[in-house]
Design an enzyme around this catalytic site. Structure first.
Site, short mmCIF file in Angstrom:
data_model
loop_
_atom_site.label_atom_id
_atom_site.label_comp_id
_atom_site.label_asym_id
_atom_site.label_seq_id
_atom_site.Cartn_x
_atom_site.Cartn_y
_atom_site.Cartn_z
CE LYS A 1 14.42 14.12 49.11
NZ LYS A 1 15.30 13.83 50.27
CB SER A 2 19.19 19.22 48.84
OG SER A 2 19.51 17.87 48.87
NE ARG B 1 21.91 21.89 52.37
CZ ARG B 1 21.70 20.56 52.30
NH1 ARG B 1 20.50 20.09 51.98
NH2 ARG B 1 22.68 19.70 52.54
N GLY C 1 16.10 11.92 56.19
CA GLY C 1 17.46 11.82 56.71
C GLY C 1 18.11 13.20 56.78
NE ARG D 1 18.90 7.03 55.99
CZ ARG D 1 18.59 8.02 55.15
NH1 ARG D 1 17.33 8.38 54.98
NH2 ARG D 1 19.52 8.64 54.46
CG ASP E 1 20.45 11.27 46.63
OD1 ASP E 1 20.90 10.39 47.41
OD2 ASP E 1 20.16 12.41 47.01
CE LYS F 1 23.05 8.20 50.48
NZ LYS F 1 23.34 9.49 51.10
NE ARG G 1 18.02 5.22 47.61
CZ ARG G 1 17.97 6.52 47.82
NH1 ARG G 1 19.01 7.27 47.58
NH2 ARG G 1 16.85 7.07 48.26
#
Ligand code: S3P
Length: 434
Positions: free
Chosen positions: A22-23, A27, A96, A125, A320, A347, A351
């Protein structure tokens, strides 16, 4: 709200490929949009969060051609170009990462104005963490109560600055480095602990001059990005749920293929290994850096677990997955303690509260501490019951894994939120359970 039951299961077995990271997908889409030449991204994550990023870059004038099987061609607008879209509202959904990275680009577009907003969870957030450094670079930004979305960015000329991060956050670091590419002079971010470095690696691949010296990362103003194709590896954070299931369900053995093994992301695998789970694989050595993301295999098997202590220095590389450390801790012999993890409160849900309340409802002996949690186990399985995902994809998937390894099974309230990062989670689990 969707409910799903996960009953005690037989072992997990076979080969498995996690969904795309995902990250790195976020990007790839953002850097593709900032590039002058088209960028082909292979293995782009098809999930709610990364769809929000594709839609945002489309609204900013980039071309997005989906070519099937995870291949997406991004036709970028260049670093300085999205002005014709000024006045636009950009919906970041639940993401986020999009909320924190995109303003770095928009802040340096003099004359432009965009408002970023998202779902109910995104509105809680904090964004002051990016507003403060961006303002120090000359940006003009308004946020609700000066700290929450919606967030309006009025583009302006930026100048370089040196900024010491008050928390370990790859999102804030990335936002400042992206703004740094548009800022006159040099921009330096000083980390307090190393956080995931995907932005630095994609900067290196985009031929942007930047320097790393320990915890200091500097970037200089550039005119253009030259990014070749991006191949997104499998997501270690998504794989972590399957790794935890294999570690907890007796008799399991799973081979994870095409998994990202970047050391700044693999803290959970090290912690699980320390707790006794069999996790074999060529994790990247701590401190290593190559422009290409390291990818490889993990071989995971069940074994009896023992408690561990997770120190603050270990937190960023497992941020995470720390809720999964709590789950393993509930099945392990002894007291497992996680410290220095107050960031978990910011988060997709709080969490610390979600995992403590959630696992306590399933029979765990767990309590919140100021900066983490402590959980005690005697090596026997959790009882089971009902867990509320609180709209948080990672809590939903944790509940499912807890159910498979529990005595009586677990009902997850809000299982649909898994689609934020991992739409095929339940199907992948079912395939490994044969
Ligand atoms: C992310 C960084 C982390 C992580 C998030 C993704 C990123 O957030 O929790 O899921 O892609 O940069 P922080 O930077 O706020 O720690």
């Amino acid at each position: 709200m969707s409910r799903a039951r996960f009953d005690p299961s037989g072992p997990l077995g076979g080969a498995y490929e996690p969904p795309p990271d995902k990250s790195i997908s976020h990007r790839a889409a953002l850097f593709g949009a900032m590039a002058d030449e088209p960028v082909t991204v292979t293995n782009y994550l098809d999930a709610a969060d990364t769809r929000s990023t594709l839609e945002a870059v489309l609204r900013l004038g980039a071309g997005v051609e989906e070519r099937g099987e995870g291949t997406v061609l991004i036709r970028g607008v260049g670093l300085h170009a999205p002005l014709e879209t000024t006045g636009g509202r950009l919906d970041v959904g639940n993401s986020g990462t999009l909320l924190r990275l995109l303003p770095g680009w928009l802040a340096g577009q003099p004359g432009g104005e965009w408002t970023l907003d998202g779902d109910e969870s995104i509105r809680r957030r904090p964004v002051d963490r990016i507003v403060t450094p961006l303002r120090a670079m000359g940006a003009r930004i308004d946020a609700r109560e000066d700290r929450l979305p919606p967030l309006t960015v009025h583009g302006s000329p930026l100048h370089g600055a040196e900024y010491e991060l008050p928390m370990a956050s790859a999102q804030v670091k990335s936002c400042v480095l992206i703004a740094g590419m548009l800022a006159e002079g040099r921009t330096t971010v000083v980390e307090n602990r190393v956080s995931r470095d995907h932005t630095e690696r994609i900067l290196a691949r985009s031929r942007v001059p930047f320097e790393r010296d320990g915890l200091r990362i500097s970037v200089a103003q550039v005119d253009e990005l030259e990014l070749d194709a991006v191949a997104v590896p499998g997501d270690p954070s998504s794989a972590a749920f399957i790794v935890a299931a294999a570690a907890l369900v007796p008799g399991s053995r799973v081979v994870v293929r095409n998994c990202g093994l970047n050391w700044t992301r693999c803290g959970f695998f090290e912690i699980a290994r320390r707790m006794g789970a069999v996790v074999l694989g060529d994790l990247e050595a701590p401190g290593d850096f190559s422009p290409a993301e390291p990818v490889g295999e993990l071989d995971v098997a069940h074994a009896p677990l023992v408690a561990t202590e997770v120190a603050p220095e270990e937190v960023p590389a497992a941020i995470d997955e720390l809720t999964l450390v709590a789950l393993l801790g509930a099945f392990a012999e002894g007291e497992t303690v996680v410290r220095g993890a107050e960031e978990l409160r910011h988060k997709e849900s709080d969490r610390i509260a979600a995992v403590v309340d959630g696992l306590a409802a399933l029979g765990a002996d767990i309590e919140a501490t100021g900066d983490g949690f402590a959980v005690r186990g005697d090596g026997s399985p959790l009882r089971g019951g009902t867990i509320d995902a609180r709209g948080d994809h990672r809590i939903a998937m944790l509940g499912a894994v807890a159910g498979l390894a529990s005595r009586d099974g677990v009902e997850v309230v809000g299982m649909d939120s898994a689609a934020i990062s991992y739409p095929d989670f339940t199907a992948d689990l079912a395939a490994l359970l044969g």
